[in-house]
Scaffold this motif. Structure first.
Motif, short mmCIF file in Angstrom:
data_model
loop_
_atom_site.label_atom_id
_atom_site.label_comp_id
_atom_site.label_asym_id
_atom_site.label_seq_id
_atom_site.Cartn_x
_atom_site.Cartn_y
_atom_site.Cartn_z
N GLU A 197 0.80 -1.22 0.00
CA GLU A 197 0.00 0.00 0.00
C GLU A 197 0.83 1.27 0.00
N VAL A 198 2.11 1.17 0.39
CA VAL A 198 2.94 2.39 0.49
C VAL A 198 3.19 2.99 -0.89
N PRO A 199 3.80 2.24 -1.85
CA PRO A 199 3.98 2.84 -3.19
C PRO A 199 2.64 3.13 -3.88
N GLU A 200 1.61 2.32 -3.61
CA GLU A 200 0.29 2.58 -4.19
C GLU A 200 -0.28 3.91 -3.70
N PHE A 201 -0.15 4.16 -2.39
CA PHE A 201 -0.66 5.41 -1.83
C PHE A 201 0.07 6.61 -2.44
N ILE A 202 1.40 6.48 -2.60
CA ILE A 202 2.19 7.59 -3.14
C ILE A 202 1.83 7.86 -4.60
N GLU A 203 1.76 6.80 -5.40
CA GLU A 203 1.54 6.97 -6.83
C GLU A 203 0.07 7.21 -7.18
N LYS A 204 -0.85 6.41 -6.60
CA LYS A 204 -2.26 6.52 -6.97
C LYS A 204 -2.97 7.66 -6.23
N ASN A 205 -2.80 7.70 -4.91
CA ASN A 205 -3.56 8.67 -4.12
C ASN A 205 -2.91 10.06 -4.09
N LEU A 206 -1.58 10.10 -4.17
CA LEU A 206 -0.90 11.40 -4.15
C LEU A 206 -0.37 11.81 -5.51
N GLY A 207 -0.54 10.93 -6.52
CA GLY A 207 -0.06 11.24 -7.86
C GLY A 207 1.45 11.37 -7.94
N GLY A 208 2.17 10.75 -6.97
CA GLY A 208 3.62 10.80 -6.97
C GLY A 208 4.20 12.13 -6.51
N ASN A 209 3.35 13.06 -6.09
CA ASN A 209 3.81 14.39 -5.68
C ASN A 209 4.01 14.45 -4.17
N LEU A 210 5.26 14.52 -3.73
CA LEU A 210 5.58 14.58 -2.30
C LEU A 210 6.11 15.94 -1.89
N GLU A 211 5.80 16.96 -2.67
CA GLU A 211 6.25 18.31 -2.34
C GLU A 211 5.71 18.73 -0.97
N ASN A 212 6.61 19.18 -0.10
CA ASN A 212 6.25 19.62 1.26
C ASN A 212 5.59 18.52 2.09
N THR A 213 5.88 17.26 1.75
CA THR A 213 5.26 16.12 2.43
C THR A 213 6.35 15.19 2.97
N VAL A 214 6.13 14.69 4.18
CA VAL A 214 7.00 13.66 4.77
C VAL A 214 6.14 12.42 5.02
N ILE A 215 6.63 11.26 4.58
CA ILE A 215 5.89 10.02 4.81
C ILE A 215 6.73 9.12 5.71
N ILE A 216 6.17 8.77 6.87
CA ILE A 216 6.84 7.88 7.82
C ILE A 216 6.15 6.52 7.76
N VAL A 217 6.92 5.46 7.54
CA VAL A 217 6.35 4.14 7.27
C VAL A 217 6.84 3.11 8.28
N ALA A 218 5.90 2.38 8.87
CA ALA A 218 6.21 1.17 9.66
C ALA A 218 5.18 0.13 9.24
N THR A 219 5.56 -0.79 8.39
CA THR A 219 4.61 -1.73 7.79
C THR A 219 4.26 -2.86 8.76
N SER A 220 3.29 -3.69 8.36
CA SER A 220 2.78 -4.74 9.25
C SER A 220 3.83 -5.79 9.58
N ASP A 221 4.88 -5.92 8.75
CA ASP A 221 5.92 -6.91 9.04
C ASP A 221 7.00 -6.37 9.97
N ASP A 222 6.92 -5.08 10.33
CA ASP A 222 7.86 -4.53 11.32
C ASP A 222 7.46 -5.00 12.72
N SER A 223 8.38 -4.87 13.67
CA SER A 223 8.11 -5.30 15.03
C SER A 223 7.04 -4.41 15.67
N PRO A 224 6.34 -4.91 16.70
CA PRO A 224 5.33 -4.09 17.38
C PRO A 224 5.88 -2.76 17.89
N LEU A 225 7.11 -2.78 18.41
CA LEU A 225 7.70 -1.54 18.94
C LEU A 225 7.93 -0.52 17.82
#
Length: 435
Positions: A197-225
């Protein structure tokens, strides 16, 4: 250099770093001893055999024994491995260099665009804004979505929840808000979601435009902490820009995955499960995160949208219930409206903005109340109208609602690629109310 000065420098230097020892280890908790530590201290566990290293946090202390929840997986570690106190603590590098980047909770880039230059260190955990230092929410915050700007108007510094079941359209609405929001800085936290969903969200929902945007990602396979502190780290990034007198949009998907991460940590440490298996710490953690958003006197603001996954569309879910009590409003997405082809499927009658009446004009508020009343009449009499049991002329107000049904549904419908200016949304609403 004089010999006495050299002796003094050597004697004042610690040539052996203190370390403890791992005495027990399982999939979620490492038990150690031999170090004086405090709750929330950061430690490094180093394997004696492979020199492999992982980071963890002290989450429980029992006498001389302490318990570490690791930020990553523990394969390859064993009893006897060394535990070092991390002097840097729970601080992350923040700065303008984060804009336009995709990072993990430690602000390490995961977008392949090279290193990030940061200007300062900021603690992940901070106290929320003091109650008497909060500014009044008195300005409109436009998000470019007609049904929100028009009927659920939100203000700068407000905290809102987006409540929906799976597959109803949370991510699409998030993308519309990020693209259309009237904010110079946008911080997006994707916590516990699928990696796809991360690249999908960036490309489909944001149109690949991250100007003035920060995306912090911790996916479901990362540890609970990692999932838990990913949310706090994202809020720290938003606070950095707020302290520079900027208005920040903070959007997090999802609070439910964040609470589930704490559930895993709490149960592993022996906390008693309560409603739906959530330990008490899962519920107390929500205000610690959410109350950090808001408007602070003399500084900027953080306007926050938190998505909440409601299993089986059950609004009495404990996380949904607790979130609604903390937030300043809730936007409920309806599966029924999705079936009718109304996007974004915002259920106007079940949604509310608690500060709306303080920030809109009297004419705008009158139009909102009339729209809601007419739409309520339509919903209450829908079956009678469909089977032809209602005779036109019996109720003038219901007749008006029937006549304006198409206009109201068109107002609530908007293409995901379009952003509607705030005043255009208000004018459209006034036109429906006055026609």
């Amino acid at each position: 250099m004089p010999l006495s000065s050299l002796k003094k420098r050597i004697s004042s230097t610690n040539h052996s770093e203190m370390f403890g020892e791992v005495v027990k280890i399982n999939a979620t908790v490492i038990t150690g001893t031999g170090l004086k530590v405090s709750i929330s201290d950061m430690v490094r566990i180093v394997s004696n055999d492979t020199a492999q290293e992982i980071t963890g946090m002290i989450t429980e202390i029992d006498g001389a024994t302490f318990f570490i929840t690791p930020f990553s997986f523990v394969e390859g570690f064993c009893s006897g491995d060394r535990v070092f106190l991390d002097q840097a603590g729970m601080n992350i590098p923040v700065g303008e260099g984060l804009l336009g980047r995709v990072v993990d909770p430690f602000m390490r880039p995961i977008d392949g665009k090279g290193p990030i230059i940061s200007t300062k260190l900021s603690p992940i955990i901070k106290a929320p804004i003091a109650a008497m230092k909060r500014g009044m929410i008195d300005e409109v915050f436009s998000v470019g979505v007609k049904s929100i700007d028009g009927l659920l108007t939100c203000g700068k510094g407000q905290k809102l929840g987006i409540f929906a079941g799976s597959g109803v359209g949370k991510s699409t609405l998030m993308g519309m808000i990020v693209r259309g929001a009237d904010a110079p800085i946008k911080v997006v936290a994707l916590i516990g979601e699928r990696g796809r969903e991360v690249p999908e969200f960036i490309e489909k929902n944001l149109g690949g435009n991250l100007e003035n945007t920060v995306i912090i990602v911790a996916t479901s396979d990362d540890s609970p902490l990692m999932r838990k502190y990913g949310a706090f780290a994202a809020m720290s990034v938003a606070e950095y820009f707020k302290d520079k007198n900027l208005d920040v949009l903070f959007i997090m998907d999802s609070v439910t995955r964040f609470a589930m991460a704490q559930r895993e940590i709490g149960l592993a440490l022996g906390e008693p499960p309560t409603s739906k298996g959530y330990p008490p710490s899962s519920l107390t953690l929500l205000p610690q995160l959410m109350e950090r958003a808001g408007k602070e006197e003399g500084k900027g603001s953080i306007t926050a949208f938190f998505t909440v996954l409601i299993e089986g569309d059950d609004m009495s879910d404990p996380i949904a219930d607790q979130s609604r009590s903390i937030l300043d409003g809730h936007i409920v997405l309806s599966r029924e409206m999705t079936d009718f082809g109304i996007y974004p499927p915002i259920h106007i009658l079940n949604s509310a903005s608690r500060v709306m009446s303080d920030i809109v004009t009297p004419e705008h508020l009158r139009a909102i109340l009339k729209f809601r009343r007419l739409y309520t009449l339509l919903k209450e009499n829908e079956v009678l109208i469909r089977i032809g049991a209602y005779q036109k002329g019996s109720d003038p107000e219901l007749d008006e609602a029937i006549n304006k049904k198409k206009e109201m549904e068109e107002f609530m419908t908007q293409s995901s690629t379009l952003q509607n200016p705030f005043q255009d949304s208000v004018n459209s609403l006034l036109s429906i109310a006055d026609s």
